[in-house]
Design an enzyme around this catalytic site. Structure first.
Site, mmCIF file in Angstrom:
data_model
loop_
_atom_site.group_PDB
_atom_site.id
_atom_site.type_symbol
_atom_site.label_atom_id
_atom_site.label_comp_id
_atom_site.label_asym_id
_atom_site.label_seq_id
_atom_site.Cartn_x
_atom_site.Cartn_y
_atom_site.Cartn_z
ATOM 1 N N CYS A 82 5.220 6.534 9.300
ATOM 2 C CA CYS A 82 5.020 7.668 10.001
ATOM 3 C C CYS A 82 3.423 7.428 10.317
ATOM 4 C CB CYS A 82 5.089 8.868 9.219
ATOM 5 S SG CYS A 82 6.807 9.302 9.082
ATOM 6 N N CYS A 95 8.710 22.184 6.573
ATOM 7 C CA CYS A 95 9.205 20.706 7.525
ATOM 8 C C CYS A 95 8.364 20.834 8.761
ATOM 9 C CB CYS A 95 10.543 20.565 7.392
ATOM 10 S SG CYS A 95 11.699 20.814 6.242
ATOM 11 N N SER A 96 7.908 19.375 9.130
ATOM 12 C CA SER A 96 7.702 19.091 10.266
ATOM 13 C C SER A 96 8.951 19.199 11.297
ATOM 14 C CB SER A 96 6.685 18.064 10.578
ATOM 15 O OG SER A 96 7.229 17.001 10.039
ATOM 16 N N LYS A 107 3.057 20.458 11.376
ATOM 17 C CA LYS A 107 3.900 21.320 11.125
ATOM 18 C C LYS A 107 4.308 22.000 12.580
ATOM 19 C CE LYS A 107 6.407 23.381 10.088
ATOM 20 N NZ LYS A 107 7.401 24.437 10.074
ATOM 21 N N HIS A 153 5.902 16.111 15.318
ATOM 22 C CA HIS A 153 5.498 14.766 14.415
ATOM 23 C C HIS A 153 6.374 13.771 15.102
ATOM 24 C CE1 HIS A 153 4.740 11.857 11.495
ATOM 25 N NE2 HIS A 153 5.594 12.490 10.686
HETATM 26 N N1 COA Z 1 9.988 24.557 11.353
HETATM 27 C C1 COA Z 1 10.218 25.662 11.805
HETATM 28 N N2 COA Z 1 11.325 26.249 12.531
HETATM 29 C C2 COA Z 1 12.186 24.775 13.169
HETATM 30 C C3 COA Z 1 11.860 23.582 12.621
HETATM 31 C C4 COA Z 1 10.816 23.428 11.718
HETATM 32 N N3 COA Z 1 10.552 22.233 11.480
HETATM 33 N N4 COA Z 1 12.808 22.760 13.086
HETATM 34 C C5 COA Z 1 13.563 23.666 13.892
HETATM 35 N N5 COA Z 1 13.218 24.969 13.884
HETATM 36 C C6 COA Z 1 13.769 26.352 14.416
HETATM 37 C C7 COA Z 1 13.970 26.116 16.173
HETATM 38 O O1 COA Z 1 13.138 26.341 16.720
HETATM 39 C C8 COA Z 1 15.440 27.031 16.065
HETATM 40 O O2 COA Z 1 14.894 28.009 16.334
HETATM 41 P P1 COA Z 1 15.650 29.239 16.823
HETATM 42 O O3 COA Z 1 17.099 29.609 16.401
HETATM 43 O O4 COA Z 1 14.915 30.632 16.763
HETATM 44 O O5 COA Z 1 15.847 28.777 18.308
HETATM 45 C C9 COA Z 1 16.082 26.682 14.581
HETATM 46 O O6 COA Z 1 14.742 26.442 13.529
HETATM 47 C C10 COA Z 1 17.133 25.751 14.760
HETATM 48 O O7 COA Z 1 16.634 24.557 15.434
HETATM 49 P P2 COA Z 1 17.488 23.108 14.792
HETATM 50 O O8 COA Z 1 16.873 22.052 15.789
HETATM 51 O O9 COA Z 1 18.918 23.381 14.983
HETATM 52 O O10 COA Z 1 16.885 23.041 13.323
HETATM 53 P P3 COA Z 1 17.773 22.095 12.451
HETATM 54 O O11 COA Z 1 18.042 22.976 11.144
HETATM 55 O O12 COA Z 1 18.578 20.955 13.044
HETATM 56 O O13 COA Z 1 16.200 21.027 12.046
HETATM 57 C C11 COA Z 1 14.833 20.388 10.338
HETATM 58 C C12 COA Z 1 15.377 21.635 11.233
HETATM 59 C C13 COA Z 1 13.859 20.890 9.431
HETATM 60 C C14 COA Z 1 16.068 20.104 9.357
HETATM 61 C C15 COA Z 1 14.448 19.521 11.084
HETATM 62 O O14 COA Z 1 13.517 19.551 11.917
HETATM 63 C C16 COA Z 1 13.925 18.005 10.105
HETATM 64 O O15 COA Z 1 15.014 17.289 9.925
HETATM 65 N N6 COA Z 1 12.611 17.906 9.956
HETATM 66 C C17 COA Z 1 12.114 16.893 9.243
HETATM 67 C C18 COA Z 1 11.825 15.722 10.052
HETATM 68 C C19 COA Z 1 11.320 14.418 9.194
HETATM 69 O O16 COA Z 1 11.997 14.177 8.239
HETATM 70 N N7 COA Z 1 10.227 13.804 9.769
HETATM 71 C C20 COA Z 1 9.520 12.598 8.807
HETATM 72 C C21 COA Z 1 8.572 13.532 8.101
HETATM 73 S S1 COA Z 1 7.867 12.063 7.009
#
Ligand code: COA
Length: 405
Positions: A92, A229-230, A349, A353
Site C-alpha cells: 500500500c 475500514c477504508s 477512510k 484507498h
Molecule cells: N466505510 C463506510 N461505508 C462503506 C465502506 C467503508 N469502507 N465500504 C462500503 N461502504 C458502504 C457503501 O457505500 C454501501 O452503502 P449503502 O448501502 O448505503 O449504499 C454499503 O456500505 C455497502 O457497500 P459494499 O461495497 O457492498 O460494502 P462491503 O461490505 O462489500 O465492503 C468493506 C465493505 C469494509 C468490507 C470493504 O470496503 C473492504 O474490504 N475494505 C477494506 C479494504 C482493504 O483491506 N484495503 C487495504 C487496506 S491495507
C-alpha cells in the site's frame, strides 16, 4: 540541514494531477494513468519531452492482470518514447516508493525532471479476488484463504491495543473505550471528506453511527466495523519532481524538506503489534532531515487504512506517548481547527484507498494545501505538512515533510 545543504539541490514538486477516487467504471488503469500524467506535466509548465524518467507506484497487478504498467504513461505523448519507466511495489506504500525513487533520481543528477504516478484499479475484480490480492501484502498470509482479509490483520492490532491500553481510555469495555475512540476517528475523516471533491465517499455519518454496530455498519472483523475500514477504490495521482520551476507552472512549487523510509521484519511475531516501530523510524528520519519536530507541522496526511492505524500513528509520529493516542482525538488536536489537523482530505477512510495511488495522492493533497489551492479543504496558514504512507501492518513506511516556498 536543508536538502540543498545536504545534496546541493532543492527538490520541488512543480505540477500535479489527481483523478476522482471511487468505483470508476468508465476508466481503465491506462486512462487513469494518462489523465493524471497529462495534468501533472501540463501544470508543471513542462512538455512531455522534458521528462527524463517515470516511476509508477502500483501494488498488485493481480487485481488488474497487466504487466509493464509503468509504460502506460507513454501513451500520453509520442515525446515520451524511450523515456525510462519503472514500476515500484511496496504494497500500500507503492506510491510513496515511486515518489522516493523519483526524488533519488533527481538528487543523483541522473534526471532533471521525473514524473511520479500512483494508480490502482481495484473495483473490477470481485471482493474475494481483491481480498486475496491485498493479503499478498502480508507475505505470510499470501495464498491463504481468509474470511476477513486485511481487516483481520488490523483487527488483531486493535485487540492487542485494547488489551494493553483499553482500560485507560474511557470507560469499561471496548464499546465505551477504544471502540468509541476509533468511531470518532472515522466520523472526523468522513466529515473532512465532505470537502474533498476527489473523495470516494461524501457521507457525513456522524459519531453515533460510526460508534455503533448496526445493519448499516456491521462488524467486518471483530472489533472493526465497516466504518473503521477504508473502501475498495479506483484512482490515480501524479506529480512532477524537478530542481527548479518554470514560469509557466500553474501554481507555485512546493519544496521537499525531508524524507524517510524504513521497512520492518516478517514474521510479525518479532514485532510488538501495538507499536509500528519502523513507522516511527521513518518519521524520525524525515523530521530529522527537515530539522523540525512534530510541533512544527501545520497538518498531516496519514495512512488510516483502518481507524486503528491512525490512532497508533498519533503515537508513532510522536504526537503523544505510547498508549495515549486517544488524547489527540478526545482533546481535539487532530480536527480541522486543532493544533495538528490530521487527514483534512478525509484520509484513506473517506477519500478512498486505491492502494498504489494513495502515497502520491497524499503528496498532491499536501501540495494543494501548501499552495492555497485546496478549495474547501484549505487550512489557514498551511506552511509545512507531513505525508505518511504505510504498506502492510507497519512493514513499508514512508514519510515526507513538505514546505511552502
Ligand atoms: N466505510 C463506510 N461505508 C462503506 C465502506 C467503508 N469502507 N465500504 C462500503 N461502504 C458502504 C457503501 O457505500 C454501501 O452503502 P449503502 O448501502 O448505503 O449504499 C454499503 O456500505 C455497502 O457497500 P459494499 O461495497 O457492498 O460494502 P462491503 O461490505 O462489500 O465492503 C468493506 C465493505 C469494509 C468490507 C470493504 O470496503 C473492504 O474490504 N475494505 C477494506 C479494504 C482493504 O483491506 N484495503 C487495504 C487496506 S491495507
Amino acid at each position: 540541514m536543508s536538502l540543498k545543504e545536504q545534496f546541493g539541490k532543492d527538490i520541488l514538486l512543480t505540477g500535479w494531477g489527481h483523478s476522482k477516487f471511487g468505483k470508476l467504471t468508465d476508466q481503465t488503469l491506462e486512462s487513469l494513468i494518462v489523465q493524471v500524467a497529462g495534468e501533472a506535466i501540463r501544470n508543471s509548465g513542462l512538455d512531455p519531452k522534458d521528462i527524463d524518467e517515470i516511476y509508477l507506484g502500483q501494488f498488485n497487478s493481480g487485481m488488474q492482470p497487466l504487466g509493464f504498467t509503468s509504460s502506460l504513461a507513454l501513451q500520453l505523448s509520442a515525446d515520451l518514447a524511450n523515456v525510462p519507466a519503472t514500476r515500484t511495489e511496496n504494497a500500500c506504500a507503492s506510491g510513496s516508493a515511486a515518489f522516493q525513487q523519483g526524488v533519488k533520481a533527481v538528487l543523483a543528477g541522473t534526471a532533471r525532471n521525473v514524473l511520479v504516478i500512483g494508480a490502482e484499479k481495484m473495483t473490477d475484480a470481485g471482493a474475494d479476488v481483491v481480498g486475496a490480492a491485498l493479503l499478498g501484502a502480508s507475505y505470510e498470509m499470501a495464498g491463504k484463504a481468509s474470511t476477513t482479509g486485511f481487516t483481520g490483520l488490523f483487527a488483531e492490532v486493535a485487540k492487542h491495543y485494547d488489551k494493553r491500553y483499553g482500560s485507560s481510555i474511557n470507560g469499561p469495555g471496548y464499546e465505551a473505550g477504544l471502540g468509541d475512540v476509533l468511531g470518532s476517528i472515522a466520523a472526523k475523516n468522513h466529515r473532512n471528506g465532505m470537502d474533498n471533491p476527489y473523495a470516494q465517499m461524501h457521507r457525513d455519518f456522524g459519531e453515533e453511527f460510526c460508534r455503533t454496530i448496526s445493519d448499516k455498519n456491521p462488524m467486518v472483523a471483530e472489533p472493526l466495523r465497516r466504518t473503521d475500514c477504508s473502501p475498495v477504490s479506483d484512482g490515480a495521482a501524479a506529480v512532477v519532481l524537478s530542481t527548479s520551476a518554470t514560469s509557466d507552472s500553474a501554481t507555485a512549487p512546493v519544496r521537499l524538506a525531508g524524507f524517510g523510509h524504513a521497512n520492518d521484519f516478517f514474521p510479525a511475531e518479532k514485532r510488538d503489534p501495538t507499536e509500528f516501530a519502523a513507522t516511527r523510524a521513518s518519521w524520525e528520519r524525515a523530521l530529522g532531515m527537515a530539522g523540525v519536530g512534530v510541533d512544527h507541522l501545520d497538518f498531516a496526511e496519514v495512512h488510516d487504512c483502518f481507524t486503528i492505524a491512525e490512532l497508533v500513528m498519533y503515537e508513532a509520529m510522536g504526537l503523544t506517548p505510547r498508549g495515549e493516542g486517544s488524547r489527540a482525538i478526545k482533546e481535539g488536536w487532530v480536527y480541522k481547527d486543532g493544533k495538528l489537523p490530521v487527514n483534512v482530505s478525509g484520509g484513506l477512510k473517506a477519500k478512498g484507498h486505491p492502494v498504489g495511488a494513495t502515497g502520491v495522492s497524499q503528496h498532491v493533497i499536501a501540495a494543494m494545501q501548501l499552495t492555497g489551492t485546496a478549495g474547501g479543504m484549505q487550512l489557514a496558514n498551511a506552511r509545512r505538512g507531513a505525508v505518511q504512507n504505510m504498506g502492510g501492518v507497519g512493514i513499508a513506511n514512508y514519510v515526507s515533510i513538505l514546505e511552502a516556498l
